[in-house]
Enzyme design. Sequence first.
Site, mmCIF file in Angstrom:
data_model
loop_
_atom_site.group_PDB
_atom_site.id
_atom_site.type_symbol
_atom_site.label_atom_id
_atom_site.label_comp_id
_atom_site.label_asym_id
_atom_site.label_seq_id
_atom_site.Cartn_x
_atom_site.Cartn_y
_atom_site.Cartn_z
ATOM 1 N N ASP A 43 3.098 -29.426 109.971
ATOM 2 C CA ASP A 43 2.587 -28.423 110.907
ATOM 3 C C ASP A 43 1.472 -27.586 110.280
ATOM 4 O OD1 ASP A 43 4.691 -29.298 112.441
ATOM 5 O OD2 ASP A 43 5.552 -27.316 112.796
ATOM 6 N N ASP A 44 0.716 -26.949 111.158
ATOM 7 C CA ASP A 44 -0.239 -25.879 110.810
ATOM 8 C C ASP A 44 -1.574 -26.362 110.256
ATOM 9 O OD1 ASP A 44 1.938 -24.386 111.533
ATOM 10 O OD2 ASP A 44 2.135 -23.294 109.645
ATOM 11 N N HIS A 93 -0.139 -27.945 118.115
ATOM 12 C CA HIS A 93 0.737 -26.844 117.687
ATOM 13 C C HIS A 93 0.240 -25.513 118.268
ATOM 14 C CE1 HIS A 93 3.869 -25.234 115.157
ATOM 15 N NE2 HIS A 93 3.092 -24.722 114.240
ATOM 16 N N HIS A 97 -0.899 -19.395 117.049
ATOM 17 C CA HIS A 97 0.280 -19.336 116.175
ATOM 18 C C HIS A 97 0.823 -17.909 116.097
ATOM 19 C CE1 HIS A 97 3.082 -20.573 113.007
ATOM 20 N NE2 HIS A 97 2.746 -21.819 113.307
ATOM 21 N N HIS A 196 4.952 -28.407 105.998
ATOM 22 C CA HIS A 196 3.696 -27.750 106.349
ATOM 23 C C HIS A 196 2.533 -28.335 105.563
ATOM 24 C CE1 HIS A 196 6.751 -25.001 107.894
ATOM 25 N NE2 HIS A 196 5.859 -24.733 108.822
HETATM 26 ZN ZN LIG Z 1 3.613 -23.527 112.557
#
Ligand SMILES: [Zn+2]
Length: 242
Positions: A43-44, A93, A97, A196
């Site tokens: 993610d991210d 995603h 955020h 991540h």
């Molecule tokens: Zn995230």
Amino acid sequence: MKSFNKDPTAPIEPKENNEKTASENDQPVNSQATGKVVYLTFDDGPTSVTKNILDTLSQFNAKATFFMLEPAMRDFPDVVNKIIEDGHAVGMHGVTHDKNQFYDSEQSALEEMITAQETLQEITGVHSNLIRTPYGSIPYLTETYREVLDSNGFHLWDWNVDSSDWSLSDDQYVDSVVEQIEYLSSAGVTSIILMHDQAETANHLSILLTYLSENGFQTKKIDENTKPYNFNCYDRCHSLNP
Ligand SMILES: [Zn+2]
């Protein structure tokens, strides 16, 4: 590459040639049912270290899924394309955020995912419906939010192995992941591992991949036809191995 040898007497297979043999390819059948498949998810990203992650994945012939943030895709368009060229799966995603902004309303959540979906398509030509919401779907993504995302064709994915790679230092997250995979695997459950896209994770990824390789786990990317795994099963969601 660090090696992962818990048992020094264990035979070490050569890792230089990661080509699968024909017999391995012939018997994928249902390793998912025995819990020997894992889904690696990042993610991210993308970030400046994604290429390191891709290099390591490539060394092990491993496949992963990247849930990416829209501004990061704009910052690293070449990396987004490289992820796809390398045969990994891509999903969205969101944009901010920020839990207050993303979950402000059903519409804000939907708009963030659509914006990210459009940017992904603009950069790569790939249309994805895979999403992971910031911080996972619980507790913010209530039933009405799910319905809106669902009716717009998005496939929501949570995880069942949290690497805690954002809080553990060095390679500690690998031990945590291995412990969880072994537990789920013994119950016949497929692991969906949250990691991540960051330097600390990238730096120790080869240790995890060595473990997976030496213990007969196969990595798979999420595809649009895979039944989504959600934390909470409302009427439309399914666990991989109910
Ligand atoms: Zn995230």
